[in-house]
Design an enzyme around this catalytic site. Structure first.
Site, PDB file in Angstrom:
ATOM      1  N   LYS A  52       7.342   8.457  18.906  1.00 38.00           N
ATOM      2  CA  LYS A  52       7.131   7.286  19.754  1.00 38.00           C
ATOM      3  C   LYS A  52       8.073   6.272  19.625  1.00 38.00           C
ATOM      4  CE  LYS A  52       2.167   8.283  20.632  1.00 38.00           C
ATOM      5  NZ  LYS A  52       0.734   8.083  20.223  1.00 38.00           N
ATOM      6  N   GLN A  96      -2.765   3.852  16.499  1.00 37.65           N
ATOM      7  CA  GLN A  96      -2.678   5.584  16.509  1.00 37.65           C
ATOM      8  C   GLN A  96      -4.256   6.088  16.051  1.00 37.65           C
ATOM      9  OE1 GLN A  96      -0.379   7.603  17.801  1.00 37.65           O
ATOM     10  NE2 GLN A  96      -1.355   9.449  17.362  1.00 37.65           N
ATOM     11  N   ASP A 119      -1.999   2.860  26.036  1.00 34.03           N
ATOM     12  CA  ASP A 119      -2.355   3.977  25.833  1.00 34.03           C
ATOM     13  C   ASP A 119      -3.568   4.231  26.868  1.00 34.03           C
ATOM     14  OD1 ASP A 119      -1.906   5.966  23.675  1.00 34.03           O
ATOM     15  OD2 ASP A 119      -2.760   4.432  22.221  1.00 34.03           O
TER      16      ASP A 119
HETATM   17  N1  GUN Z   1      -4.115  10.195  18.687  1.00 33.01           N
HETATM   18  C1  GUN Z   1      -4.020  11.464  19.414  1.00 33.01           C
HETATM   19  N2  GUN Z   1      -3.417  10.931  20.514  1.00 33.01           N
HETATM   20  C2  GUN Z   1      -3.111   9.949  20.633  1.00 33.01           C
HETATM   21  C3  GUN Z   1      -2.655   8.951  21.638  1.00 33.01           C
HETATM   22  O1  GUN Z   1      -2.436   9.368  22.726  1.00 33.01           O
HETATM   23  N3  GUN Z   1      -2.711   7.569  21.202  1.00 33.01           N
HETATM   24  C4  GUN Z   1      -3.225   7.150  20.108  1.00 33.01           C
HETATM   25  N4  GUN Z   1      -3.284   5.627  19.772  1.00 33.01           N
HETATM   26  N5  GUN Z   1      -3.796   7.821  19.103  1.00 33.01           N
HETATM   27  C5  GUN Z   1      -3.659   9.447  19.467  1.00 33.01           C
END
Ligand code: GUN
Length: 293
Positions: A52, A96, A119
């Site tokens: 990311k 995350q 998100d």
């Molecule tokens: N864990 C798995 N996928 C994601 C996501 O798209 N965002 C976040 N914050 N955690 C995750």
């Protein structure tokens, strides 16, 4: 069979975002800014978050990674969230998941200002999404919609079976694909651990979305000829012959299912890359105040 190429598509969208960012900068604007918060040392989470941050750099966004040990208290994490909510230089941020067991993920998600929730996990964004108001859409479902749309895959009137009812993929995906919109207008069946005769449901599907986190769960005998198969799984399985000692496989037995499909996503190189791009798209929307004004 045509491959839904997440690598190509995500790069195309990143190129488009980069052009937008260059325009913003040429006009004297500041860079859009995304922050990621990572708690602990889950190797998969580390790898996603790095991807990311790297993607932000590629499109010219400002980015930062806040890393904390897994013994951080819930209160300290909530304080970080609060600081980011109040930092005007931050357009969006993510925490995350998963978080360590002593931290309540719902409490953390709900502490995020919905305006910065790129998100799309906050109940306000999920509620707005559900009734069709402007909202940040959850990154993975949004990435899948983008993929269906850019490959001109017809969804209207199709039977769509989603396997897995998580808050971040299966449940929002079921809402988005059943909405009166394009992509959308599907008849959606959401399968989960208590579903009876799951294989019968999957066999009826024109569109299969596998998001259960079980390696090679969807096998060729479950797939109707000509189906569109979207594989959300990213599972690490042992592979002693590989340098890293593991390889990534999806929830679909790609080798045997692919010949039956009209379209299928590979793993890696499919949905995962689209998730990252969705986050960038949401951050740009936040920068432009497109969702909340
Ligand atoms: N864990 C798995 N996928 C994601 C996501 O798209 N965002 C976040 N914050 N955690 C995750």
């Amino acid at each position: 069979m045509e491959l839904l190429d997440g690598k190509y598509l995500s790069q195309t969208i990143k190129d488009e975002i980069k052009i937008e960012v260059d325009k913003i900068l040429a006009d004297g604007g500041r860079k859009p800014h995304l922050v990621a918060v990572l708690v602990g040392e889950n190797p998969a989470s580390q790898s996603y978050v790095r991807s990311k941050v790297r993607s932000c750099e590629q499109v010219g966004f400002g980015s930062a990674l806040i890393e904390r040990d897994s013994d951080i208290s819930e209160e300290d994490l909530l304080n970080i969230v609060d600081d980011l909510n109040n930092d005007d230089s931050v357009d969006g941020f993510i925490v995350q998941l998963p978080l360590p067991d002593h931290i309540d993920p719902d409490k953390v998600t709900m502490a995020i200002d919905p305006k910065k929730d790129v998100d799309g996990f906050h109940p306000i964004n999920l509620g707005r999404m559900t009734i069709g108001l402007p909202a940040y859409l959850p990154a993975t479902p949004n990435g899948i919609l983008e993929m269906l749309s850019r490959y001109n895959i017809e969804t209207s009137g199709k039977e769509c079976v989603i396997i897995g009812r998580s808050n971040i993929v299966g449940t929002p995906m079921s809402i988005l694909l059943s909405r009166k919109s394009d992509p959308g207008n599907c008849t959606v069946t959401l399968c989960h651990s208590r579903t009876k005769d799951m294989v019968d449901h999957i066999r009826r599907a024109d569109i299969i979305i596998a998001a259960i986190g079980r390696p090679n769960f969807v096998t060729a005998d479950m797939v109707k000829k000509g189906a569109v198969v979207i594989d959300v799984g990213i599972n690490r399985v042992d592979a002693p012959e590989r340098k890293r000692g593991y390889k990534l496989v999806g929830d679909v037995d790609f080798e045997n299912v692919a010949p039956l499909c009209s379209y299928i996503t590979p793993v890696p190189g499919g949905v995962g890359l689209m998730t990252v791009v969705s986050l960038l798209m949401n951050t740009l929307r936040s920068y432009r105040k497109e969702v909340y004004g």
